[in-house]
Design a protein around this motif. Sequence first.
Motif, PDB file in Angstrom:
ATOM      1  N   GLY A  67      34.551  50.494  11.616  1.00 39.01           N
ATOM      2  CA  GLY A  67      34.812  51.275  10.405  1.00 39.01           C
ATOM      3  C   GLY A  67      34.388  50.526   9.155  1.00 39.01           C
ATOM      4  N   ALA A  68      34.568  49.207   9.156  1.00 35.75           N
ATOM      5  CA  ALA A  68      34.170  48.388   8.006  1.00 35.75           C
ATOM      6  C   ALA A  68      32.663  48.450   7.800  1.00 35.75           C
ATOM      7  N   VAL A  69      31.907  48.503   8.881  1.00 33.52           N
ATOM      8  CA  VAL A  69      30.448  48.590   8.774  1.00 33.52           C
ATOM      9  C   VAL A  69      30.045  49.853   8.019  1.00 33.52           C
ATOM     10  N   ILE A  70      30.728  50.966   8.300  1.00 31.20           N
ATOM     11  CA  ILE A  70      30.417  52.228   7.634  1.00 31.20           C
ATOM     12  C   ILE A  70      30.918  52.211   6.193  1.00 31.20           C
ATOM     13  N   ARG A  71      32.160  51.770   6.002  1.00 29.57           N
ATOM     14  CA  ARG A  71      32.737  51.790   4.649  1.00 29.57           C
ATOM     15  C   ARG A  71      31.952  50.891   3.700  1.00 29.57           C
ATOM     16  N   GLU A  72      31.574  49.716   4.171  1.00 27.36           N
ATOM     17  CA  GLU A  72      30.862  48.766   3.330  1.00 27.36           C
ATOM     18  C   GLU A  72      29.343  48.951   3.383  1.00 27.36           C
ATOM     19  N   ASN A  73      28.886  49.775   4.321  1.00 27.25           N
ATOM     20  CA  ASN A  73      27.463  50.100   4.473  1.00 27.25           C
ATOM     21  C   ASN A  73      26.600  48.835   4.536  1.00 27.25           C
ATOM     22  N   ALA A  75      25.550  45.259   7.366  1.00 32.50           N
ATOM     23  CA  ALA A  75      25.611  44.684   8.704  1.00 32.50           C
ATOM     24  C   ALA A  75      26.760  43.687   8.820  1.00 32.50           C
ATOM     25  N   LEU A  76      27.211  43.509  10.054  1.00 29.33           N
ATOM     26  CA  LEU A  76      28.307  42.579  10.332  1.00 29.33           C
ATOM     27  C   LEU A  76      27.913  41.754  11.548  1.00 29.33           C
ATOM     28  N   MET A  97      35.048  41.219  25.034  1.00 26.87           N
ATOM     29  CA  MET A  97      33.820  40.997  24.277  1.00 26.87           C
ATOM     30  C   MET A  97      34.139  40.029  23.151  1.00 26.87           C
ATOM     31  N   LYS A  98      33.216  39.116  22.874  1.00 30.64           N
ATOM     32  CA  LYS A  98      33.489  38.095  21.867  1.00 30.64           C
ATOM     33  C   LYS A  98      32.620  38.260  20.619  1.00 30.64           C
ATOM     34  N   SER A  99      31.315  38.098  20.757  1.00 32.76           N
ATOM     35  CA  SER A  99      30.444  38.150  19.580  1.00 32.76           C
ATOM     36  C   SER A  99      30.038  39.597  19.278  1.00 32.76           C
ATOM     37  N   LEU A 100      29.731  39.841  18.017  1.00 33.19           N
ATOM     38  CA  LEU A 100      29.419  41.203  17.573  1.00 33.19           C
ATOM     39  C   LEU A 100      28.267  41.178  16.580  1.00 33.19           C
ATOM     40  N   LEU A 101      27.366  42.142  16.750  1.00 34.67           N
ATOM     41  CA  LEU A 101      26.346  42.450  15.757  1.00 34.67           C
ATOM     42  C   LEU A 101      26.387  43.958  15.545  1.00 34.67           C
ATOM     43  N   ALA A 102      26.773  44.382  14.357  1.00 34.79           N
ATOM     44  CA  ALA A 102      26.883  45.810  14.059  1.00 34.79           C
ATOM     45  C   ALA A 102      26.126  46.108  12.769  1.00 34.79           C
ATOM     46  N   VAL A 103      25.360  47.192  12.770  1.00 34.57           N
ATOM     47  CA  VAL A 103      24.591  47.597  11.588  1.00 34.57           C
ATOM     48  C   VAL A 103      24.785  49.091  11.365  1.00 34.57           C
ATOM     49  N   PRO A 104      24.828  49.529  10.100  1.00 34.39           N
ATOM     50  CA  PRO A 104      24.964  50.961   9.825  1.00 34.39           C
ATOM     51  C   PRO A 104      23.637  51.684  10.017  1.00 34.39           C
ATOM     52  N   ILE A 105      23.713  52.914  10.456  1.00 27.55           N
ATOM     53  CA  ILE A 105      22.547  53.806  10.483  1.00 27.55           C
ATOM     54  C   ILE A 105      22.590  54.546   9.160  1.00 27.55           C
TER      55      ILE A 105
END
Length: 222
Positions: A67-73, A75-76, A97-105
């Motif tokens: 949700g933070a990825v979308i709200r802040e628009n 990458a995380l 799961m440990k590491s994360l790479l998330a990006v907004p579309i």
Amino acid sequence: GLMAAHAIERDLLQNGIEAVTRLLPARYGAVGILDDAGQLTQFFYTGIGPEDAERIGGLPQGRGLLGAVIRENQALRLDDMTSDPRSAGFPAHHPPMKSLLAVPISHQGHAYGRVYLCDKTTGEPFTAHDELLASSFAGSLAMILANARSQAEREQAEGRLRESEQRFRELAENIQEVFWISDPQKNHMIYISPGYEDIWGQTCESLYASPRAWLDAIHPDD
């Protein structure tokens, strides 16, 4: 190549997330598409089998890091998700799961969804290069989604216009009075009701061809 070869949206989303997950490489990957209200409408994933997915149950709703990825628009990239205070944890039966790479579309400030990947198969953290690759995929996907939705909106608008025109013509053809629609310069006839032929004894086609003299005759001061 996937974007050029696959129709939006199911094949593109599923094959796209599988391709990006292989390129990084990551154990898990997913892409979620949101509606205008921010609700998850489509979700495609890789790295988790159907039985495990069924045991997990509900889809991620974006109340934590996603949700933070979308709200802040933006990458995380995290080496350990559990260390971030925004993490909401995992539901029961979810694989660790440990590491994360998330990006907004995202395209022109509008977020269409998110792409995220977890746990590189090498055990290393995600890098800036990984983030660039994922962001490039998400950006291209956002433009495709934006174009597809714009096209759908145009088709819907055209459909509503055709329905309105059809209702108008049905109404016009069932009244005896004569009415017409012309442009302000009176040199172009847009519409003339069928009653014109009965009253003036001329075809509507003749009026469309030369409307100025007729309009000047019946409304010389108009």
